[in-house]
Design an enzyme around this catalytic site. Sequence first.
Site, short mmCIF file in Angstrom:
data_model
loop_
_atom_site.label_atom_id
_atom_site.label_comp_id
_atom_site.label_asym_id
_atom_site.label_seq_id
_atom_site.Cartn_x
_atom_site.Cartn_y
_atom_site.Cartn_z
N SER A 1 -4.38 4.84 -3.35
CA SER A 1 -5.74 4.42 -3.71
C SER A 1 -6.70 5.61 -3.67
O SER A 1 -6.46 6.59 -2.95
CB SER A 1 -6.24 3.34 -2.74
OG SER A 1 -5.32 2.28 -2.67
N1 SAH Z 1 -2.00 1.74 0.73
C1 SAH Z 1 -1.24 2.63 -0.13
C2 SAH Z 1 -1.41 2.35 -1.61
C3 SAH Z 1 -0.79 1.09 -1.99
S1 SAH Z 1 -0.33 0.86 -3.66
C4 SAH Z 1 -1.53 4.07 0.19
O1 SAH Z 1 -2.31 4.36 1.09
O2 SAH Z 1 -0.93 4.94 -0.45
C5 SAH Z 1 0.28 -0.78 -3.42
C6 SAH Z 1 1.65 -0.85 -2.82
O3 SAH Z 1 1.94 -2.22 -2.58
C7 SAH Z 1 2.77 -0.35 -3.75
O4 SAH Z 1 3.50 0.64 -3.09
C8 SAH Z 1 3.61 -1.60 -3.99
O5 SAH Z 1 5.00 -1.34 -4.12
C9 SAH Z 1 3.32 -2.43 -2.75
N2 SAH Z 1 3.58 -3.87 -2.86
C10 SAH Z 1 3.37 -4.71 -3.90
N3 SAH Z 1 3.72 -5.96 -3.56
C11 SAH Z 1 4.14 -5.93 -2.27
C12 SAH Z 1 4.63 -6.91 -1.34
N4 SAH Z 1 4.76 -8.19 -1.66
N5 SAH Z 1 4.95 -6.50 -0.10
C13 SAH Z 1 4.84 -5.20 0.27
N6 SAH Z 1 4.40 -4.23 -0.55
C14 SAH Z 1 4.04 -4.59 -1.81
#
Ligand code: SAH
Length: 226
Positions: free
Chosen positions: A62
């Site tokens: 993000s």
């Molecule tokens: N917080 C992260 C950015 C997240 S991007 C950072 O600091 O870099 C969103 C992430 O959520 C992605 O890696 C995606 O694979 C994950 N995601 C999507 N659905 C999910 C689920 N049901 N459970 C766990 N992770 C999930």
Amino acid sequence: MVDFSQQRAALVKQLITEGIVKSDKVKNALMRVPREEFIPSNYREWAYVDSPLPIGHGQTISAPHMVALMTELLDPEPGDIVLEVGTGSGYQAAVLAEIVAKNAPLKKGRVYTIERIPELAEFARENLRRTKYIDYVIVVVGDGTKGYLDAAPYDKIIVTAAAPSIPQPLIEQLKPGGRIVIPVGDMYYQRLLVVSKRIDGSLNIHKDTWCVFVPLIGEYGWRVQY
Ligand code: SAH
């Protein structure tokens, strides 16, 4: 040679001027966590541009202003047990760990973070190991829409992927008096919600800014990947 610490200080100053960073705890955490260590090497020089960046597998870290805003809204306290859904690079987890645990070692705060893509969970673990946040962060592979029962209940829950609605298991795994920050909407735009659970278990929902996240995919999220 890029001076990342100078760029980091300039970005944090900008976020303060913009009114996004408000508290000392968020300011200090952003000053201490090296974002460049959570970014694939080919994008590292962009670490302090206020923008999301690709981390592989179609996912993104993000933008710094979004991490700052969500952390302010979550209001983590030293000693809190926090669940993050969507580990990605591990950067947001490190920022939270800085506040709940690293700065308050006697209070035993912890960050549990859950990621559905095993390769990203491993990427995050490596980043957290290199930066020494791994002592305070537990990275789990799984469907975070179901929460993570093993360490529940949580003081705070942060979801960093776009949900169609607030997953019921997250509400159940939140302590009374606790708080969830989660983007809820469609696949393209969402509203950042701040969900507070009152002592009697009822919810207060505050709608904050519009935002754009990658989809939350799972049993209580989006069922299919587009
Ligand atoms: N917080 C992260 C950015 C997240 S991007 C950072 O600091 O870099 C969103 C992430 O959520 C992605 O890696 C995606 O694979 C994950 N995601 C999507 N659905 C999910 C689920 N049901 N459970 C766990 N992770 C999930």
